[in-house]
Design a protein around this motif. Structure first.
Motif, PDB file in Angstrom:
ATOM      1  N   THR A   1      -6.742  -0.335   6.455  1.00  0.00           N
ATOM      2  CA  THR A   1      -7.374  -0.228   7.563  1.00  0.00           C
ATOM      3  C   THR A   1      -8.927  -0.135   6.862  1.00  0.00           C
TER       4      THR A   1
ATOM      5  N   ASP B   1      -4.392   5.045   3.410  1.00  0.00           N
ATOM      6  CA  ASP B   1      -4.770   3.569   3.989  1.00  0.00           C
ATOM      7  C   ASP B   1      -3.424   3.219   4.720  1.00  0.00           C
TER       8      ASP B   1
ATOM      9  N   ARG C   1      -7.219  -3.468   1.570  1.00  0.00           N
ATOM     10  CA  ARG C   1      -6.889  -2.569   2.350  1.00  0.00           C
ATOM     11  C   ARG C   1      -6.260  -2.864   3.845  1.00  0.00           C
TER      12      ARG C   1
ATOM     13  N   LYS D   1      -9.241   4.027  10.175  1.00  0.00           N
ATOM     14  CA  LYS D   1      -8.843   5.134   9.463  1.00  0.00           C
ATOM     15  C   LYS D   1      -9.183   6.447  10.059  1.00  0.00           C
TER      16      LYS D   1
ATOM     17  N   VAL E   1      -2.739   4.760   7.544  1.00  0.00           N
ATOM     18  CA  VAL E   1      -2.265   5.938   8.301  1.00  0.00           C
ATOM     19  C   VAL E   1      -0.710   5.761   8.853  1.00  0.00           C
TER      20      VAL E   1
END
Length: 360
Positions: A72, A25, A70, A77, A27
């Motif tokens: 992304t 999540d 979240r 993602k 990155v």
């Protein structure tokens, strides 16, 4: 880049890979270090790098609205994973079938029969399987039996703290976008396509581009000075509201963006929105006149921010050039203390909530 939704969509040509497993999540830079670690092995084996992710994320499945927000969406993602070297993303539906697998069944069905994995990189606190037996030790044991390597993730730190999605969320929630950008390796952003909505902003003299958000917990909520990037690459300063618009009421979250001194039709365009500074929280006003007066104050504060922060009016994202600070990566990846004949190990300190590759 291949996105494979479910084991049943795996083809023979997609088997045989270096793999890593987790939520990834955001990155962030810790994830990027893991991907670099995987790329080194993928190049050595001349096989693709495969990232295994879950949808929904496990904590969302178990905790619902109480799960962490979240960083992304899946779409973003996947794009970021591709940018950092992933050649395949296997999206496993996290459901009752998957959660009912024992640790050994997960290894057999996903890693061996499914991916034909040659080398696996995971955090040493990675846990899986309904029997709670799935852990790094079991992976290493099966790796010795089946001939695939198992390696700890490397620890990546900034300012002597491990980088994690949790740490990024905390910084974003506090409005510290510069520090969050240092951990992400890029400015945090929200994405979406502009849709027609109530068009209330036009009646107030502040037309907005409305981008629906997923009905999930929000990473951000409130009013922000932002830079919006359009499909043609143009960037414009603006003011954005993220939330449920309490004065007019909304059942699902929305990102509303007013571009300062802009005229044009944005409907249907994809837009990337970079929050730069938090102006205030969401407030329910007594009526539209009170709301309009506050919007004018928000615009004035945003203009002041951009005048001070962007002298050349190029809106080149001041956060993007934030200093990276002290950083380090630790690994004994080339240690002779291998878990198996083709298994590489590293210091146990690399369990940085599994560098959030596994937890999030």
């Amino acid at each position: 880049m291949r996105v494979i939704r479910g084991l049943h969509n795996l083809r023979a040509a997609q088997r045989g890979c270096v793999a890593t497993i987790g939520n990834f999540d955001g990155v962030h830079r810790g994830h990027q270090a893991i991907l670099q670690q995987c790329r080194e092995h993928a190049a050595r084996w001349s096989v693709p790098l495969t990232v295994v992710v879950f949808e929904p994320q496990p904590r969302e499945f178990f905790a619902g609205d109480q799960a962490p927000p979240r960083l992304t969406r899946l779409r973003e993602k996947v794009r970021l994973l591709r940018d950092f070297g992933a050649e395949q993303v296997l999206v496993l539906p996290f459901n009752d079938t998957l959660r009912s697998l024992t640790g050994r069944e997960f290894i057999d069905q996903v890693l061996i029969d499914g991916l034909g994995v040659k080398h696996l990189v995971v955090g040493d606190d990675f846990r899986f399987g309904c029997d709670r037996r799935g852990d790094f030790a079991l992976l290493a044991e099966v790796g010795r039996e089946q001939g695939f390597g198992v390696e700890h993730t490397r620890t990546f730190t900034v300012d002597d703290e491990r980088v994690s999605s949790t740490r990024v969320r905390t910084l974003l929630a506090s409005g510290n976008f510069s520090a969050a950008a240092r951990l992400l390796g890029r400015p945090y952003s929200l994405h979406g396509r502009v849709v027609r909505d109530q068009q209330l902003g036009r009646t107030l003299g502040v037309p907005t581009a409305n981008l629906p958000l997923l009905p999930q917990p929000l990473t951000l909520r409130g009013v922000f000075a932002v830079v919006a990037e359009l499909e043609n690459g143009e960037r414009h300063p603006g003011v954005a509201n993220v939330g449920f618009r309490p004065t007019v009421g909304s059942e699902r979250p929305t990102l509303e963006v007013h571009l300062l001194d802009f005229a044009g039709d944005l409907y249907g365009q994809r837009m990337t929105v970079y929050p730069c500074t938090r102006l205030r929280g969401e407030v329910k006003f007594d009526g539209l006149e009170a709301l309009k007066a506050q919007i004018e104050r928000d615009q004035a504060r945003a203009r002041h921010y951009f005048t001070a922060a962007v002298a050349n009016h190029a809106y080149s994202l001041p956060l993007a050039s934030a200093p990276l600070g002290r950083e380090s990566m630790s690994s004994s990846a080339m240690s002779s203390n291998a878990v198996s004949s083709n298994t590489i190990s590293s210091d146990s300190s690399s369990a940085d909530d599994a560098a959030d590759a596994n937890n999030g």
